[in-house]
Write a protein that holds these residues in place. Structure first.
Motif, PDB file in Angstrom:
ATOM      1  N   GLN A 135      -2.020   7.330   1.711  1.00  0.00           N
ATOM      2  CA  GLN A 135      -3.058   8.114   1.034  1.00  0.00           C
ATOM      3  C   GLN A 135      -2.816   8.256  -0.470  1.00  0.00           C
ATOM      4  OE1 GLN A 135      -5.881   8.963   2.607  1.00  0.00           O
ATOM      5  NE2 GLN A 135      -4.955   7.822   4.292  1.00  0.00           N
ATOM      6  N   ARG A 136      -1.640   7.841  -0.952  1.00  0.00           N
ATOM      7  CA  ARG A 136      -1.335   7.958  -2.386  1.00  0.00           C
ATOM      8  C   ARG A 136      -1.923   6.826  -3.212  1.00  0.00           C
ATOM      9  NH1 ARG A 136       4.594   8.205  -3.341  1.00  0.00           N
ATOM     10  NH2 ARG A 136       4.441   6.399  -2.009  1.00  0.00           N
ATOM     11  N   GLY A 137      -2.378   5.759  -2.574  1.00  0.00           N
ATOM     12  CA  GLY A 137      -2.995   4.708  -3.363  1.00  0.00           C
ATOM     13  C   GLY A 137      -3.049   3.367  -2.661  1.00  0.00           C
ATOM     14  N   PRO A 138      -3.902   2.489  -3.158  1.00  0.00           N
ATOM     15  CA  PRO A 138      -4.087   1.189  -2.535  1.00  0.00           C
ATOM     16  C   PRO A 138      -3.057   0.164  -2.996  1.00  0.00           C
ATOM     17  CG  PRO A 138      -5.562   1.352  -4.384  1.00  0.00           C
ATOM     18  CD  PRO A 138      -4.826   2.677  -4.277  1.00  0.00           C
ATOM     19  N   GLY A 139      -3.008  -0.912  -2.243  1.00  0.00           N
ATOM     20  CA  GLY A 139      -2.271  -2.100  -2.646  1.00  0.00           C
ATOM     21  C   GLY A 139      -3.279  -3.193  -2.921  1.00  0.00           C
ATOM     22  N   GLU A 140      -2.838  -4.427  -2.837  1.00  0.00           N
ATOM     23  CA  GLU A 140      -3.727  -5.565  -3.060  1.00  0.00           C
ATOM     24  C   GLU A 140      -3.435  -6.607  -1.986  1.00  0.00           C
ATOM     25  OE1 GLU A 140      -5.259  -8.144  -6.837  1.00  0.00           O
ATOM     26  OE2 GLU A 140      -3.114  -7.750  -6.699  1.00  0.00           O
ATOM     27  N   VAL A 141      -4.492  -7.128  -1.362  1.00  0.00           N
ATOM     28  CA  VAL A 141      -4.341  -8.106  -0.287  1.00  0.00           C
ATOM     29  C   VAL A 141      -5.023  -9.416  -0.672  1.00  0.00           C
ATOM     30  CG1 VAL A 141      -6.413  -7.304   0.969  1.00  0.00           C
ATOM     31  CG2 VAL A 141      -4.591  -8.491   2.208  1.00  0.00           C
ATOM     32  N   LEU A 142      -4.413 -10.524  -0.282  1.00  0.00           N
ATOM     33  CA  LEU A 142      -4.958 -11.863  -0.497  1.00  0.00           C
ATOM     34  C   LEU A 142      -5.537 -12.337   0.830  1.00  0.00           C
ATOM     35  CD1 LEU A 142      -5.242 -14.280  -2.478  1.00  0.00           C
ATOM     36  CD2 LEU A 142      -3.069 -15.107  -1.556  1.00  0.00           C
ATOM     37  N   ILE A 143      -6.822 -12.672   0.838  1.00  0.00           N
ATOM     38  CA  ILE A 143      -7.541 -13.061   2.055  1.00  0.00           C
ATOM     39  C   ILE A 143      -8.206 -14.414   1.851  1.00  0.00           C
ATOM     40  CG2 ILE A 143      -9.423 -12.439   3.621  1.00  0.00           C
ATOM     41  CD1 ILE A 143      -9.054  -9.534   2.672  1.00  0.00           C
ATOM     42  N   ARG A 144      -8.147 -15.261   2.881  1.00  0.00           N
ATOM     43  CA  ARG A 144      -8.891 -16.522   2.866  1.00  0.00           C
ATOM     44  C   ARG A 144     -10.323 -16.208   3.301  1.00  0.00           C
ATOM     45  NH1 ARG A 144      -7.384 -21.428   2.237  1.00  0.00           N
ATOM     46  NH2 ARG A 144      -5.190 -20.972   2.622  1.00  0.00           N
ATOM     47  N   ILE A 145     -11.267 -16.450   2.388  1.00  0.00           N
ATOM     48  CA  ILE A 145     -12.670 -16.109   2.629  1.00  0.00           C
ATOM     49  C   ILE A 145     -13.563 -16.982   1.749  1.00  0.00           C
ATOM     50  CG2 ILE A 145     -12.639 -14.248   0.926  1.00  0.00           C
ATOM     51  CD1 ILE A 145     -14.514 -12.656   2.785  1.00  0.00           C
ATOM     52  N   TRP A 197      -6.447  -0.421   1.303  1.00  0.00           N
ATOM     53  CA  TRP A 197      -6.028   0.924   1.674  1.00  0.00           C
ATOM     54  C   TRP A 197      -5.507   0.913   3.101  1.00  0.00           C
ATOM     55  CZ3 TRP A 197      -6.022   5.260  -1.374  1.00  0.00           C
ATOM     56  CH2 TRP A 197      -6.686   5.163  -2.598  1.00  0.00           C
ATOM     57  N   SER A 198      -4.499   1.736   3.373  1.00  0.00           N
ATOM     58  CA  SER A 198      -3.982   1.884   4.738  1.00  0.00           C
ATOM     59  C   SER A 198      -3.576   3.341   4.947  1.00  0.00           C
ATOM     60  CB  SER A 198      -2.781   0.970   4.960  1.00  0.00           C
ATOM     61  OG  SER A 198      -1.724   1.320   4.093  1.00  0.00           O
ATOM     62  N   ASP A 199      -3.504   3.762   6.219  1.00  0.00           N
ATOM     63  CA  ASP A 199      -3.103   5.133   6.544  1.00  0.00           C
ATOM     64  C   ASP A 199      -1.620   5.362   6.260  1.00  0.00           C
ATOM     65  OD1 ASP A 199      -5.652   5.840   7.325  1.00  0.00           O
ATOM     66  OD2 ASP A 199      -5.283   5.423   9.442  1.00  0.00           O
ATOM     67  N   THR A 200      -0.809   4.318   6.410  1.00  0.00           N
ATOM     68  CA  THR A 200       0.626   4.414   6.180  1.00  0.00           C
ATOM     69  C   THR A 200       1.033   3.420   5.103  1.00  0.00           C
ATOM     70  OG1 THR A 200       1.107   2.776   7.877  1.00  0.00           O
ATOM     71  CG2 THR A 200       1.077   5.083   8.565  1.00  0.00           C
ATOM     72  N   THR A 218       0.850  -1.191   0.000  1.00  0.00           N
ATOM     73  CA  THR A 218       0.000   0.000   0.000  1.00  0.00           C
ATOM     74  C   THR A 218       0.886   1.241   0.000  1.00  0.00           C
ATOM     75  OG1 THR A 218      -0.128   0.147   2.414  1.00  0.00           O
ATOM     76  CG2 THR A 218      -1.802  -1.212   1.297  1.00  0.00           C
ATOM     77  N   ARG A 219       0.317   2.364  -0.419  1.00  0.00           N
ATOM     78  CA  ARG A 219       1.065   3.621  -0.500  1.00  0.00           C
ATOM     79  C   ARG A 219       0.448   4.706   0.359  1.00  0.00           C
ATOM     80  NH1 ARG A 219       0.708   5.054  -6.209  1.00  0.00           N
ATOM     81  NH2 ARG A 219      -1.143   3.765  -6.192  1.00  0.00           N
ATOM     82  N   ARG A 264     -15.211  -5.007  -3.098  1.00  0.00           N
ATOM     83  CA  ARG A 264     -13.853  -5.515  -3.337  1.00  0.00           C
ATOM     84  C   ARG A 264     -12.752  -4.600  -2.803  1.00  0.00           C
ATOM     85  NH1 ARG A 264     -14.002 -10.566  -4.018  1.00  0.00           N
ATOM     86  NH2 ARG A 264     -11.893 -10.444  -4.774  1.00  0.00           N
ATOM     87  N   THR A 265     -13.066  -3.725  -1.845  1.00  0.00           N
ATOM     88  CA  THR A 265     -12.096  -2.780  -1.306  1.00  0.00           C
ATOM     89  C   THR A 265     -12.168  -2.786   0.217  1.00  0.00           C
ATOM     90  OG1 THR A 265     -12.363  -1.405  -3.265  1.00  0.00           O
ATOM     91  CG2 THR A 265     -11.312  -0.377  -1.374  1.00  0.00           C
ATOM     92  N   VAL A 266     -10.984  -2.822   0.863  1.00  0.00           N
ATOM     93  CA  VAL A 266     -10.927  -2.902   2.324  1.00  0.00           C
ATOM     94  C   VAL A 266      -9.889  -1.920   2.872  1.00  0.00           C
ATOM     95  CG1 VAL A 266     -11.685  -5.310   2.420  1.00  0.00           C
ATOM     96  CG2 VAL A 266      -9.233  -4.795   2.252  1.00  0.00           C
ATOM     97  N   ASP A 267     -10.013  -1.613   4.164  1.00  0.00           N
ATOM     98  CA  ASP A 267      -9.008  -0.861   4.908  1.00  0.00           C
ATOM     99  C   ASP A 267      -8.234  -1.858   5.756  1.00  0.00           C
ATOM    100  OD1 ASP A 267      -9.772   1.674   3.977  1.00  0.00           O
ATOM    101  OD2 ASP A 267     -11.258   1.896   5.562  1.00  0.00           O
ATOM    102  N   VAL A 268      -6.901  -1.730   5.777  1.00  0.00           N
ATOM    103  CA  VAL A 268      -6.051  -2.669   6.504  1.00  0.00           C
ATOM    104  C   VAL A 268      -5.065  -1.939   7.405  1.00  0.00           C
ATOM    105  CG1 VAL A 268      -6.220  -4.415   4.677  1.00  0.00           C
ATOM    106  CG2 VAL A 268      -4.294  -2.804   4.671  1.00  0.00           C
ATOM    107  N   VAL A 269      -4.568  -2.662   8.413  1.00  0.00           N
ATOM    108  CA  VAL A 269      -3.484  -2.188   9.276  1.00  0.00           C
ATOM    109  C   VAL A 269      -2.468  -3.311   9.374  1.00  0.00           C
ATOM    110  CG1 VAL A 269      -4.929  -0.598  10.614  1.00  0.00           C
ATOM    111  CG2 VAL A 269      -4.657  -2.959  11.386  1.00  0.00           C
ATOM    112  N   ALA A 270      -1.221  -2.940   9.683  1.00  0.00           N
ATOM    113  CA  ALA A 270      -0.181  -3.949   9.887  1.00  0.00           C
ATOM    114  C   ALA A 270      -0.598  -4.869  11.027  1.00  0.00           C
ATOM    115  CB  ALA A 270       1.145  -3.267  10.206  1.00  0.00           C
ATOM    116  N   TRP A 271      -0.238  -6.155  10.925  1.00  0.00           N
ATOM    117  CA  TRP A 271      -0.640  -7.136  11.921  1.00  0.00           C
ATOM    118  C   TRP A 271       0.521  -8.060  12.237  1.00  0.00           C
ATOM    119  CZ3 TRP A 271      -4.370  -7.289  15.223  1.00  0.00           C
ATOM    120  CH2 TRP A 271      -4.637  -8.478  15.912  1.00  0.00           C
ATOM    121  N   ASP A 272       0.722  -8.328  13.519  1.00  0.00           N
ATOM    122  CA  ASP A 272       1.733  -9.287  13.958  1.00  0.00           C
ATOM    123  C   ASP A 272       1.144 -10.681  13.790  1.00  0.00           C
ATOM    124  OD1 ASP A 272       3.464 -10.998  15.271  1.00  0.00           O
ATOM    125  OD2 ASP A 272       3.647  -9.736  17.042  1.00  0.00           O
ATOM    126  N   ALA A 273       1.689 -11.457  12.866  1.00  0.00           N
ATOM    127  CA  ALA A 273       1.134 -12.775  12.534  1.00  0.00           C
ATOM    128  C   ALA A 273       1.157 -13.751  13.706  1.00  0.00           C
ATOM    129  CB  ALA A 273       1.883 -13.367  11.351  1.00  0.00           C
TER     130      ALA A 273
END
Length: 76
Positions: A21-31, A41-44, A18-19, A61-70
């Motif tokens: 506020q400059r733009g989204p990335g792409e995330v792969l989710i099990r669903i 999209w993310s704030d940072t 992700t970038r 097809r669009t989500v907001d994400v935050v970093a996560w400790d796996a």
């Protein structure tokens, strides 16, 4: 507990970083019994390969994400 249909509350891996506020990335989710990609999209800026938590859905097809400790399970 999250719905089988909602990406919110699920973790995923960024296929494209992700970038902020400059733009989204792409995330792969099990669903829904498989793997699906969503615009993320993310704030940072977050790098490709980062594990993220989906905190909100912006629509189909669009989500907001935050970093996560796996090593920590997402809260339910």
């Amino acid at each position: 507990m999250h719905s089988d249909l909602s990406p919110a509350g699920r973790t995923g891996v960024l296929l494209v970083g992700t970038r902020g506020q400059r733009g989204p990335g792409e995330v792969l989710i099990r669903i829904r019994g498989g793997l699906e990609t969503f615009l993320a999209w993310s704030d940072t800026e977050l790098p490709k390969g980062a594990t993220v938590l989906v905190v909100e859905s912006r629509g189909r097809r669009t989500v907001d994400v935050v970093a996560w400790d796996a090593s920590e399970p997402p809260s339910q």
